[in-house]
Design an enzyme around this catalytic site. Structure first.
Site, PDB file in Angstrom:
ATOM      1  N   SER A 175       0.607  -1.467   0.173  1.00  0.00           N
ATOM      2  CA  SER A 175      -0.441  -0.129  -0.234  1.00  0.00           C
ATOM      3  C   SER A 175       0.386   1.370  -0.175  1.00  0.00           C
ATOM      4  O   SER A 175       0.764   2.276  -0.378  1.00  0.00           O
ATOM      5  CB  SER A 175      -1.129  -0.142   1.533  1.00  0.00           C
ATOM      6  OG  SER A 175      -0.175  -0.138   2.337  1.00  0.00           O
TER       7      SER A 175
ATOM      8  N   GLY B 248       5.087   2.948  -0.042  1.00  0.00           N
ATOM      9  CA  GLY B 248       6.950   2.726  -0.137  1.00  0.00           C
ATOM     10  C   GLY B 248       7.207   3.848   0.599  1.00  0.00           C
ATOM     11  O   GLY B 248       6.623   4.889   0.570  1.00  0.00           O
TER      12      GLY B 248
ATOM     13  N   ASP C 200      10.428  -8.620   2.040  1.00  0.00           N
ATOM     14  CA  ASP C 200      10.615  -7.884   3.664  1.00  0.00           C
ATOM     15  C   ASP C 200      10.664  -8.353   4.622  1.00  0.00           C
ATOM     16  O   ASP C 200      11.446  -7.917   5.581  1.00  0.00           O
ATOM     17  CB  ASP C 200       9.555  -7.098   3.290  1.00  0.00           C
ATOM     18  CG  ASP C 200       7.882  -6.920   3.004  1.00  0.00           C
ATOM     19  OD1 ASP C 200       7.796  -7.964   2.486  1.00  0.00           O
ATOM     20  OD2 ASP C 200       7.659  -6.703   1.935  1.00  0.00           O
ATOM     21  N   THR C 201      10.227  -9.264   4.737  1.00  0.00           N
ATOM     22  CA  THR C 201      10.153 -10.658   5.437  1.00  0.00           C
ATOM     23  C   THR C 201      11.343 -11.214   6.091  1.00  0.00           C
ATOM     24  O   THR C 201      12.086 -10.994   6.776  1.00  0.00           O
ATOM     25  CB  THR C 201       8.983 -11.570   5.640  1.00  0.00           C
ATOM     26  OG1 THR C 201       8.483 -11.416   4.632  1.00  0.00           O
ATOM     27  CG2 THR C 201       9.370 -12.102   6.830  1.00  0.00           C
TER      28      THR C 201
END
Length: 494
Positions: free
Chosen positions: A19, A21, A243-244
């Site tokens: 959603s 950045g 990203d994790t």
């Protein structure tokens, strides 16, 4: 390099979610601490085009260039850059190295029947044994299974989202390994592309560029390719680009008695280990073995997470902030409904509010109506889910150690109600923060690559000394509540 020069090195984390950045700036101080500052923020989201939900890559590139221009305006002439995004989605390049068309988003409905159809020709158990990755309909392997054959035939290369952005800025095409593991196309043992899977899909291995590890120097920003922007001299470093993976690297866990939740749109609950856990039980429970930085494994469960409350807020036209929804929820009685937060019906419903209400109606439960009741239902059931999965985690890995601390990082770590509920239901100490774990993991991997930090333990010590966390001690709930929840979940799975 002299000490005073090292202190002035500037690192930029490009962190892009589903959603939004942002670009975060960091420097390491003389006392060993690091600073972090947001320089640029922008919206992201998928849009309908040619019958599919797609990502606007041109807009993302433009926003990143605007952010880098802001960096230059701050007087920063040289910097390092790392890029992380969500996983599984990909860009296809044509024979001239240009984007074939906008990449299709993982929440698009095209893969709804993919797992069922795939399993008619290939065993899902075998797929798990080969890759160690949980079966999810939006995984890259299933997206490629339903991909238009004409598009694949026209493609010269496949790049995952962060690798595509790195390619645009440097001209260098690679696939970063931690993110590549989420494709469910890599063999967990050999750490190479699984040829049997590629043959089944009808894809040649040459479609994929070279696999690289986090910490690889990718190349310099090609400023001449963007004459309309005043850009700094920058070197891109390939970090743990899923990203994790960056979030877990940015988790301040020390020792071996901790687990984590990377809490955002998804809640990723797991442990960091060095061995894969590939068993019939892990397959049945849908646990995954994603690769992490420096030969680590993230053994974890994907849980629907803040997506549920995000969608409730959206369908209330953002009348309430997330903090206000949590405050309203706190006033409501607890554990009035049980829901399976991972039910596929919640993945991308037309309206999350009516979907939650329909679920409760269909299961003969009290229907949440008010914003507070809806939020309470979500938070209660997330905490219950976390607690059950923590127990499964210990059983599946056979870990002797007791998990005494649960590190909650990411945006969801700011939710005080959910943190306390999780501590109470799971009977563990919750250590909440930092909220910027993804960006921190991105930045610290860059610092490891440049030699400013030795390794991951040194990076985590740096986080501990630089950013305070909030501790939530457990006030255990009545055990019958959890028993009733587990009985409900067992019935609902029949």
């Amino acid at each position: 390099m002299k000490k005073e020069q090292v202190e002035k090195r500037t690192y930029l984390a490009v962190d892009i979610g589903a959603s939004s950045g942002r670009i975060m700036k960091s420097q390491r101080l003389a006392n060993g601490q690091i600073t972090i500052e947001e320089i640029h923020r922008f919206k992201n989201g998928f849009h309908q085009k040619d019958g599919y939900q797609r990502w606007d890559m041109a807009s993302l590139v433009h926003e990143l260039l605007l952010g880098l221009q802001k960096v230059k305006q701050l007087g920063i002439k040289e910097c390092f850059i790392g890029i992380d995004t969500w996983g599984v989605d990909y860009c296809l390049l044509d024979q001239s190295g240009q984007l074939l068309d906008e990449p299709i988003a993982y929440r698009d409905g095209r893969t709804e029947a993919a797992v069922t159809n795939f399993s008619k020709g290939y065993s899902l158990e075998k797929l798990y044994q080969q890759t160690g990755i949980q079966v999810q309909p939006f995984n890259t392997i299933f997206q490629l299974f339903v991909e238009e054959k004409e598009r694949l035939a026209a493609a010269s290369q496949l790049l995952l989202i962060p690798d595509y952005l790195g390619y645009v800025f440097t001209g260098k095409a690679v696939i970063e390994a931690t993110n590549a593991s989420t494709t469910q196309l890599l063999n967990a043992g050999t750490k190479q592309w699984e040829s049997e899977l590629l043959d089944f899909l009808g894809i040649d291995e040459t479609l994929f560029p070279t696999l690289v590890e986090p910490g690889t120097i990718l190349g310099d920003l090609q400023t001449a390719a963007f004459p309309d922007y005043d850009l700094p001299n920058a070197t891109l470093i390939t970090i743990a680009s899923h990203d994790t993976a960056s979030a877990i690297l940015g988790t301040p866990g020390i020792g071996d008695d901790w687990a984590y939740i990377s809490s955002g749109t998804w809640s990723l609950l797991g442990i960091e280990t060095t061995v894969t856990t590939i068993s019939a039980e892990a397959f049945q429970e849908n646990y995954t073995n994603e690769w992490g930085a420096q030969n680590t494994i993230r053994f974890l469960k994907n849980i629907m997470g803040m997506w549920l409350i995000q969608e409730v807020a959206r369908h209330q036209n953002y009348q309430y902030s997330y903090a206000e929804l949590a405050a309203l929820a706190e006033k409501e009685p607890a554990f009035q409904q049980f829901i399976d937060v991972n039910d596929p019906r919640f993945l991308n419903p037309g309206n999350m509010i009516t979907e939650l209400q329909a679920y409760c109606r269909e299961t003969q439960q009290t229907v949440p109506e008010s914003p507070g009741e809806l939020a309470r239902c979500i938070y209660d059931n997330l905490a219950l889910c976390y607690s059950v999965e923590l127990e499964k985690l210990a059983q599946l890995t056979g870990i002797e150690r007791k998990i005494t601390t649960l590190h909650v990082v990411g945006g969801g770590s700011n939710n005080r109600l959910l943190n306390q509920l999780t501590a109470d239901v799971a009977n563990v100490t919750v250590n909440a923060g930092p909220g910027e774990a993804i960006a921190l993991g991105n930045l610290l991997m860059q610092m490891i690559a440049t030699g400013e930090l030795k390794d991951i333990p040194a990076a985590r010590t740096c986080i501990q000394t630089s950013f305070p966390t909030e501790i939530y001690q457990a006030n255990p709930i009545d055990s019958t509540i959890k028993n009733r929840y587990q009985a409900f979940m067992k019935r609902s799975s029949l």
